[in-house]
Write a protein that holds these residues in place. Structure first.
Motif, short mmCIF file in Angstrom:
data_model
loop_
_atom_site.label_atom_id
_atom_site.label_comp_id
_atom_site.label_asym_id
_atom_site.label_seq_id
_atom_site.Cartn_x
_atom_site.Cartn_y
_atom_site.Cartn_z
N PHE A 276 0.70 -1.26 -0.09
CA PHE A 276 0.18 0.08 0.04
C PHE A 276 0.95 1.29 -0.09
O PHE A 276 0.82 2.09 -0.83
CB PHE A 276 -0.93 0.01 1.32
CG PHE A 276 -1.87 1.20 1.29
CD1 PHE A 276 -3.08 1.14 0.48
CD2 PHE A 276 -1.79 2.21 1.97
CE1 PHE A 276 -4.15 1.82 0.51
CE2 PHE A 276 -2.55 3.33 2.00
CZ PHE A 276 -3.69 3.14 1.37
N GLU A 277 2.06 1.20 0.76
CA GLU A 277 2.85 2.49 0.88
C GLU A 277 3.55 2.79 -0.36
O GLU A 277 3.82 4.02 -0.64
CB GLU A 277 3.72 2.07 2.08
CG GLU A 277 2.92 2.11 3.57
CD GLU A 277 2.38 3.63 3.87
OE1 GLU A 277 2.69 4.47 3.33
OE2 GLU A 277 1.22 3.25 4.50
N LEU B 189 -2.74 1.05 -4.39
CA LEU B 189 -3.37 1.87 -3.37
C LEU B 189 -4.86 2.46 -3.95
O LEU B 189 -5.83 2.47 -3.26
CB LEU B 189 -2.41 3.15 -3.21
CG LEU B 189 -2.86 4.43 -2.23
CD1 LEU B 189 -1.78 4.67 -1.63
CD2 LEU B 189 -3.54 5.43 -3.18
N HIS B 190 -4.71 2.65 -5.12
CA HIS B 190 -6.00 3.48 -5.98
C HIS B 190 -7.05 2.28 -5.99
O HIS B 190 -8.17 2.75 -5.83
CB HIS B 190 -5.69 3.78 -7.05
CG HIS B 190 -4.60 5.22 -7.00
ND1 HIS B 190 -3.48 5.21 -7.58
CD2 HIS B 190 -5.08 6.34 -6.78
CE1 HIS B 190 -2.86 6.42 -7.31
NE2 HIS B 190 -3.79 7.20 -6.94
#
Lengths: 239, 239
Positions: free
Chosen positions: B115-116, B122-123
């Motif tokens: 995620f980072e 993430l999107h």
DNA sequence: AACGCTCTGTGCGCTACCGAACGGTCGGGA
DNA sequence: TCCCGACCGTTCGGTAGCGCACAGAGCGTT
């Protein structure tokens, strides 16, 4: 504006690291939001996001038959327009000004740019979003299980938390719309609360007289939400 | 596992760009989730996130007095554990297996790392989160305004959408817990639906006989949520 | 075959809330 | 000063859902 003449700060903006805030600052406009105005329409694109200062905005879902229910409420602890950075751009609910006041307006373009940078602003906004999610979840629970009177208490406390004063300008008709109940139901519940000396109201002006007693009468939903906001967004934030 | 012996895919995982999926793949374990098992407890840390394959997990809030209400439901279109990447780590609600089956388990550490990185994952996760938010909001509205029968229809359709078959293993008692209503209320509503030939059930086994009629009887809430999921997470996703 | 458990069906009184109608009251504008 | 519109109070019949209690029905076990 607060009594000091300085706008009440928005806590999210205040929690940003100075260099980010300074980058945004030139693009922030303090604009007045009038009672009942629609900040976003359901399904509509959002040219701006809003960081309320001393105003309160309700996220409201309106059904085909006109009945409505409040999903969540946004004050100076948050921002209106999370759908922008969550990626959907729009939502099925409206955003309506529940208490007139000012808000910092920021163009969606700038907001999105900053979000895409990642870093502190992204994490702050996501933590805020999670707090908002908790509020929605608890609203669902409260709608299912609690009486109109308890929900009114919750609603009053949520509003009071987001205002500089303990007086709110709000007719019973409008409250009924937010809670998704009859106006008469609000009249009755508010009557009891006034009777018990917790609040005072007349003609669209409600004063919270005894906050402590109000907190004793409210259902657990209020505390759950408040605790979660405090946990996720402590006042002196360290990102 | 599906009839083919191949696990039903999780749509979120399937929507990832190949190189990201390949990076995750070694860390994904297919684990069985048993009916009624608790995936997360309220307020508890999460060592793993779960991508349901053919299982369904309910996000459930349980009140102090034991009454409960479902906040949202997660199947092969999503993942359980958004609080991890939203930053809060925990939530006030539980996650309970509503329909037994398998799920892909991923360690929280890996999930957070990916995620980072930002980018497509993430999107994708944020868009999913927005869809989930819509579901919660609509649950709140539905709890306020609609009858037990309408809510039962909504619940059946939401479940059916997330299962490979049109048969679900679920006692009326458990459904009542999810909807936050009395068991007798479910008995009555389910009786009407069976009478009308929409479903068939016996001893904890419900078959959807006529889906179209069910869709005619459900409240608008179902369509709002479905439409929003389709909009935010189209099947053939182009990130 | 009988038992026992789980699941479902039903009945009854009770309460909260709804829908509709109407009367009262407060306050600001002509 | 009077009037009108906005806001609030109250009443009344109707109903959905609750809490409780118990009766049947299906299914596995011994």
């Amino acid at each position: 504006m607060g009594v000091s003449g300085v706008p009440s700060p928005n806590k999210l903006l205040a929690a940003l690291p100075p260099e980010i805030y300074e980058r945004l600052q030139p693009h922030l406009d303090l604009v007045p939001l009038e009672l009942g105005a629609s900040v976003y329409e359901a399904g509509g694109k959002q040219p701006y996001v809003y960081f309320p200062a001393d105003s309160i905005v309700s996220l409201l879902y309106v059904m085909k038959d006109g009945a409505s229910a409040e999903i969540a409420v946004v004050g100076n602890e948050g921002l209106v327009g999370i759908a922008l950075f969550m990626g959907g751009e729009t939502t099925p609910s409206r955003a309506v000004v529940q208490s007139a006041g000012d808000a910092f307006r920021l163009s969606s373009k700038i907001m999105k740019q900053e979000f895409e940078y990642g870093g502190p602003l992204l994490h702050l906004l996501l933590r805020y979003t999670q707090a908002l999610i908790t509020q929605m979840a608890q609203t669902a629970v409260c709608n299912r299980h609690h009486s109109v009177e308890q929900q009114l208490c919750r609603w009053l406390l949520l509003s009071a938390d987001r205002l500089p004063t303990n007086e709110l300008t709000m007719t019973q008709e409008l409250i009924a719309n937010m809670l998704g109940v009859r106006r008469e139901g609000v009249t009755e519940a508010a009557g009891k609360l006034q009777e018990a000396g917790l609040i005072h109201y007349s003609r669209g002006r409600i004063t919270i007289v005894n906050r402590l007693k109000l907190e004793k009468r409210v259902c657990e939903c209020y505390a759950v939400v408040k605790k979660e906001f405090d946990r996720l967004l402590p006042d002196q934030i360290a990102i």
